[in-house]
Scaffold this motif. Structure first.
Motif, PDB file in Angstrom:
ATOM      1  N   CYS A  75       2.861   2.678 -40.715  1.00 12.61           N
ATOM      2  CA  CYS A  75       3.950   2.860 -39.738  1.00 12.61           C
ATOM      3  C   CYS A  75       4.949   1.699 -39.698  1.00 12.61           C
ATOM      4  O   CYS A  75       5.888   1.742 -38.909  1.00 12.61           O
ATOM      5  N   HIS A  76       4.748   0.666 -40.503  1.00  8.07           N
ATOM      6  CA  HIS A  76       5.667  -0.479 -40.405  1.00  8.07           C
ATOM      7  C   HIS A  76       5.523  -1.422 -41.595  1.00  8.07           C
ATOM      8  O   HIS A  76       4.505  -2.088 -41.734  1.00  8.07           O
ATOM      9  N   LEU A  77       6.543  -1.487 -42.443  1.00  6.87           N
ATOM     10  CA  LEU A  77       6.542  -2.511 -43.491  1.00  6.87           C
ATOM     11  C   LEU A  77       7.943  -2.766 -44.035  1.00  6.87           C
ATOM     12  O   LEU A  77       8.834  -1.935 -43.894  1.00  6.87           O
ATOM     13  N   HIS A  78       8.099  -3.951 -44.621  1.00  6.76           N
ATOM     14  CA  HIS A  78       9.417  -4.431 -45.069  1.00  6.76           C
ATOM     15  C   HIS A  78       9.436  -4.502 -46.594  1.00  6.76           C
ATOM     16  O   HIS A  78       8.808  -5.397 -47.178  1.00  6.76           O
ATOM     17  N   LEU A  79      10.166  -3.618 -47.213  1.00 11.05           N
ATOM     18  CA  LEU A  79      10.195  -3.564 -48.678  1.00 11.05           C
ATOM     19  C   LEU A  79      10.674  -4.871 -49.332  1.00 11.05           C
ATOM     20  O   LEU A  79      10.056  -5.347 -50.282  1.00 11.05           O
ATOM     21  N   SER A 231      12.109  -0.760 -34.745  1.00 10.72           N
ATOM     22  CA  SER A 231      12.420  -2.139 -34.423  1.00 10.72           C
ATOM     23  C   SER A 231      11.125  -2.884 -34.095  1.00 10.72           C
ATOM     24  O   SER A 231      10.035  -2.354 -34.312  1.00 10.72           O
ATOM     25  N   HIS A 232      11.269  -4.106 -33.611  1.00  9.67           N
ATOM     26  CA  HIS A 232      10.116  -4.921 -33.229  1.00  9.67           C
ATOM     27  C   HIS A 232      10.157  -5.163 -31.727  1.00  9.67           C
ATOM     28  O   HIS A 232      11.237  -5.186 -31.139  1.00  9.67           O
ATOM     29  N   ILE A 233       8.977  -5.395 -31.154  1.00  6.17           N
ATOM     30  CA  ILE A 233       8.951  -5.769 -29.731  1.00  6.17           C
ATOM     31  C   ILE A 233       7.772  -6.715 -29.449  1.00  6.17           C
ATOM     32  O   ILE A 233       6.663  -6.505 -29.961  1.00  6.17           O
ATOM     33  N   GLY A 270       7.326  -2.156 -33.648  1.00  2.32           N
ATOM     34  CA  GLY A 270       6.261  -2.948 -34.259  1.00  2.32           C
ATOM     35  C   GLY A 270       5.700  -3.986 -33.302  1.00  2.32           C
ATOM     36  O   GLY A 270       6.448  -4.604 -32.548  1.00  2.32           O
ATOM     37  N   HIS A 271       4.373  -4.116 -33.290  1.00  2.00           N
ATOM     38  CA  HIS A 271       3.610  -5.195 -32.640  1.00  2.00           C
ATOM     39  C   HIS A 271       3.210  -4.965 -31.187  1.00  2.00           C
ATOM     40  O   HIS A 271       2.051  -4.775 -30.907  1.00  2.00           O
ATOM     41  N   ALA A 272       4.147  -5.073 -30.230  1.00  2.00           N
ATOM     42  CA  ALA A 272       3.811  -4.809 -28.816  1.00  2.00           C
ATOM     43  C   ALA A 272       2.610  -5.609 -28.329  1.00  2.00           C
ATOM     44  O   ALA A 272       1.686  -5.069 -27.726  1.00  2.00           O
ATOM     45  N   THR A 321       1.030  -2.181 -42.069  1.00  2.00           N
ATOM     46  CA  THR A 321       0.621  -3.388 -42.795  1.00  2.00           C
ATOM     47  C   THR A 321       1.552  -4.542 -42.462  1.00  2.00           C
ATOM     48  O   THR A 321       1.166  -5.696 -42.565  1.00  2.00           O
ATOM     49  N   ASP A 322       2.791  -4.234 -42.099  1.00  2.00           N
ATOM     50  CA  ASP A 322       3.823  -5.250 -41.890  1.00  2.00           C
ATOM     51  C   ASP A 322       3.951  -6.198 -43.083  1.00  2.00           C
ATOM     52  O   ASP A 322       4.134  -7.402 -42.910  1.00  2.00           O
ATOM     53  N   VAL A 323       3.869  -5.657 -44.289  1.00  2.00           N
ATOM     54  CA  VAL A 323       4.260  -6.464 -45.467  1.00  2.00           C
ATOM     55  C   VAL A 323       5.681  -6.953 -45.221  1.00  2.00           C
ATOM     56  O   VAL A 323       6.513  -6.193 -44.709  1.00  2.00           O
TER      57      VAL A 323
HETATM   58 ZN    ZN Z   1       8.047  -6.249 -39.152  1.00  2.00          ZN
END
Ligand code: ZN
Length: 436
Positions: A75-79, A231-233, A270-272, A321-323
């Protein structure tokens, strides 16, 4: 008609496990997954039963000794951060400055974007991740190219160009109108493309890098196109402080997104980690979703997502994974870290498996389409061989809990033999990566 359909359909024979809910997985020790020529699931059940049914004439693909599970959902990663994994930096904000922003600048080059995108999707496929929600950078042309590579790779993906119109390094700040315009163009071109496999997410990096005007317009655009917002929070306390200084008129971090129209069922945050009860309650009311990224949270020492409170408030969440802050592209790794990061709570294998599959699909509002093997869903699945953990393991000698436990605590991309999206086997060799 029926005969023709049977002829074109395929029956995968293997041990099959899929998720029903957070507390229950269903298995067929000698199972059959029947798929039509368009990649839709016709049936999933016991092989002998299916053999006697109207699907009995389907062409059998024998995978006995192996395991079939739903494709994994990230659900969340940065290519663009693919090669930055494991760069020991500092805290989140320091790490962004030191490693991430310079790498994101380089992504302006189409050559860099092409190379990274091909290697990224290859790794995703080899790790059994068939659906993912991906951030690129602020660069529209490079993002357009990422979509092209995703289409070629055959994966299912939600992708978005990062948006930043303040508080970012000089070369990564956009003109607000340009950012909105190029994001809208990408959304118009790619949201629903490749028969719906590709989707668009408006991607304000996080509140501090976005003006209120831009956030408001993002909310309107996402609504108009029925697209996503990612987005991130509340990843770190320093970030929360930064937000309260930057947005003194808002009562908390959540309010910045909420009051600017950015929260809804297609918002993935992402995160919370550092939210108060009131924020969680409001996220739940708006049906916003959370991407829980424990591997990254360990790496940056960001803290622990209070899983018990997130669940108490009824917020839907999946795994990310938040790569590259996450050091592994494997959702199996994320599954065990989801347990390890909770000192007083157990995340059971059956629950981790749910989060990695059906729970992830729910988080991305895609559970009507993917996440388990209900008839009518798309046949997104992986073939897994636990002998890749140890050749002496015999799948037939392990019960359901033991199999899920092995996947969670000893799983890696090395277990995944094949990945399929809509019944089509994903072939990484045709991506033609330079130097391979
Ligand atoms: Zn992220």
């Amino acid at each position: 008609m029926k005969k023709m359909r049977q002829k074109a359909s395929k029956l995968y024979r293997a041990r099959i496990i899929h998720s029903i809910n957070a507390d229950k997985a269903c298995e067929f020790k000698d199972g059959a997954l029947v798929i039509d020529s368009k990649g839709k699931i016709l049936a999933c059940g016991d092989y002998q039963e299916i053999k006697k049914s109207e699907f009995g004439k389907s062409k059998v693909v024998d995978k006995r000794g192996q395991l079939i599970i739903p494709g994994l959902v990230d659900c969340h990663l940065h290519l663009p951060q693919l090669d930055l994994r494991g760069k020991h930096g500092a805290t989140l904000l320091g790490w962004l400055e030191k490693y991430i922003f310079p790498a994101e600048k380089a992504f302006a080059s189409l050559r860099v974007a092409d190379d990274l995108a091909k290697r990224f999707f290859k790794k995703l496929i080899l790790n059994g991740t068939t659906t993912s929600a991906i951030y690129t950078t602020i660069h529209a042309k490079s993002t357009d190219h990422v979509f092209k590579v995703a289409k070629e790779a055959g994966v299912r993906a939600i992708i978005g160009k990062v948006m930043m119109d303040q508080n970012a390094p000089k070369d990564l700040i956009e003109n607000t109108h340009e950012s909105l315009k190029s994001s809208e163009e990408l959304c118009a071109k790619w949201h629903g493309a490749a028969s719906g496999r590709l989707m668009y997410a408006f991607t304000p990096r996080f509140a501090p890098t976005c003006s209120e005007y831009m956030l408001t317009e993002i909310g309107k655009l996402a609504h108009e196109y029925d697209a996503y917002i990612q987005s991130h929070i509340a990843e770190t306390l320093a970030e929360n402080k930064f937000v309260s200084e930057r947005f003194p008129d808002y009562k908390d971090y959540t309010a910045v997104y909420e009051e600017n129209g950015c929260l809804g069922p297609k918002t993935i945050l992402g995160h919370a980690i550092h939210l108060n009860d009131d924020e969680m309650q409001r996220l739940a009311i708006r049906k916003a979703r959370i991407a829980h990224c424990p591997t990254s949270n360990f790496f940056l020492k960001s803290g622990r997502m209070p899983i018990e409170k997130i669940e108490e408030h009824g917020i839907t969440y999946g795994l990310g994974t938040d790569v590259g802050a996450g050091t592994s592209m494997s959702i199996f790794t994320t599954m065990r870290h989801a347990d390890y990061i909770q000192p007083n709570i157990t995340v059971t294998p059956v629950k981790a498996f749910y989060l990695a599959t059906l729970g992830g699909a729910k988080t991305l509002s895609l559970s009507q389409l993917i996440g388990n093997f209900e008839s009518g869903k798309a046949a997104d699945f992986c073939v897994v061989d636990i002998r890749n953990i140890d050749p002496r393991y015999k799948l037939s000698e392990l019960n359901l809990d033991e199999v899920l436990s092995l996947l969670m605590y000893r799983g890696s991309g090395g277990l995944v033999e094949e990945s399929y999206v809509e019944g089509k086997k994903l072939d990484v060799d045709h991506l033609k990566i330079k130097g391979e």
